[in-house]
Scaffold this motif. Structure first.
Motif, PDB file in Angstrom:
ATOM      1  N   ARG A 191     -27.159  45.613 -20.565  1.00 17.67           N
ATOM      2  CA  ARG A 191     -25.799  46.180 -20.549  1.00 17.67           C
ATOM      3  C   ARG A 191     -24.728  45.102 -20.404  1.00 17.67           C
ATOM      4  O   ARG A 191     -23.633  45.232 -20.937  1.00 17.67           O
ATOM      5  N   LEU A 192     -25.037  44.043 -19.669  1.00 20.21           N
ATOM      6  CA  LEU A 192     -24.037  43.000 -19.436  1.00 20.21           C
ATOM      7  C   LEU A 192     -23.970  41.957 -20.545  1.00 20.21           C
ATOM      8  O   LEU A 192     -22.924  41.348 -20.752  1.00 20.21           O
TER       9      LEU A 192
ATOM     10  N   PRO B 219     -23.839  41.982 -23.921  1.00 22.55           N
ATOM     11  CA  PRO B 219     -22.788  42.080 -24.952  1.00 22.55           C
ATOM     12  C   PRO B 219     -21.395  41.773 -24.410  1.00 22.55           C
ATOM     13  O   PRO B 219     -20.575  41.159 -25.096  1.00 22.55           O
ATOM     14  N   ARG B 220     -21.125  42.164 -23.191  1.00 23.14           N
ATOM     15  CA  ARG B 220     -19.805  41.877 -22.599  1.00 23.14           C
ATOM     16  C   ARG B 220     -19.618  40.383 -22.369  1.00 23.14           C
ATOM     17  O   ARG B 220     -18.551  39.833 -22.636  1.00 23.14           O
ATOM     18  N   LEU B 221     -20.654  39.725 -21.863  1.00 17.79           N
ATOM     19  CA  LEU B 221     -20.539  38.291 -21.579  1.00 17.79           C
ATOM     20  C   LEU B 221     -20.431  37.479 -22.863  1.00 17.79           C
ATOM     21  O   LEU B 221     -19.687  36.500 -22.914  1.00 17.79           O
TER      22      LEU B 221
ATOM     23  N   SER C  21     -19.152  38.515 -25.752  1.00 20.09           N
ATOM     24  CA  SER C  21     -17.827  38.705 -26.350  1.00 20.09           C
ATOM     25  C   SER C  21     -16.763  37.931 -25.571  1.00 20.09           C
ATOM     26  O   SER C  21     -15.843  37.385 -26.164  1.00 20.09           O
ATOM     27  N   ARG C  22     -16.896  37.861 -24.257  1.00 25.04           N
ATOM     28  CA  ARG C  22     -15.936  37.064 -23.478  1.00 25.04           C
ATOM     29  C   ARG C  22     -16.060  35.591 -23.800  1.00 25.04           C
ATOM     30  O   ARG C  22     -15.063  34.876 -23.905  1.00 25.04           O
TER      31      ARG C  22
ATOM     32  N   ASN D 121     -14.449  34.990 -27.177  1.00 18.98           N
ATOM     33  CA  ASN D 121     -13.000  35.053 -27.103  1.00 18.98           C
ATOM     34  C   ASN D 121     -12.438  33.804 -26.448  1.00 18.98           C
ATOM     35  O   ASN D 121     -11.395  33.283 -26.869  1.00 18.98           O
TER      36      ASN D 121
END
Length: 65
Positions: A46-47, A49-51, A53-54, A57
Motif C-alpha cells: 500500500r505504501l 506506490p505513494r513513496l 510517486s513522491r 515528483n
C-alpha cells in the motif's frame, strides 16, 4: 525464500526434538513471525506506490535558483 523454508524446518525439528515441545507449541511459536510478515507485506504494497510517486515528483522539480 528457500532459506526461510529450510530454517523453519530445522527450527521446528529443534523445538520438538531438543526442547521437547509439542507440535502445537512449535507451530504457535512461528505465529508472530507469520503475522509480522503478512502485515509488513500488506503495508508495503500500500505504501510503495505513494513513496515512488513522491520520489518521482521530487526528482522532477527544478532546483531552487
Amino acid at each position: 525464500m528457500t532459506t526461510q523454508l529450510a530454517a523453519s524446518l530445522f527450527l521446528t525439528y529443534y523445538l520438538q526434538k531438543v526442547l521437547h515441545r509439542s507440535p502445537m507449541a512449535s507451530g504457535l511459536g512461528f505465529l508472530p513471525i507469520s503475522l509480522t510478515t503478512t502485515a509488513a507485506t500488506q503495508l508495503g504494497t500500500r505504501l510503495l506506490p505513494r513513496l515512488v510517486s513522491r520520489a518521482r515528483n521530487s526528482m522532477n522539480e527544478a532546483p531552487p535558483s
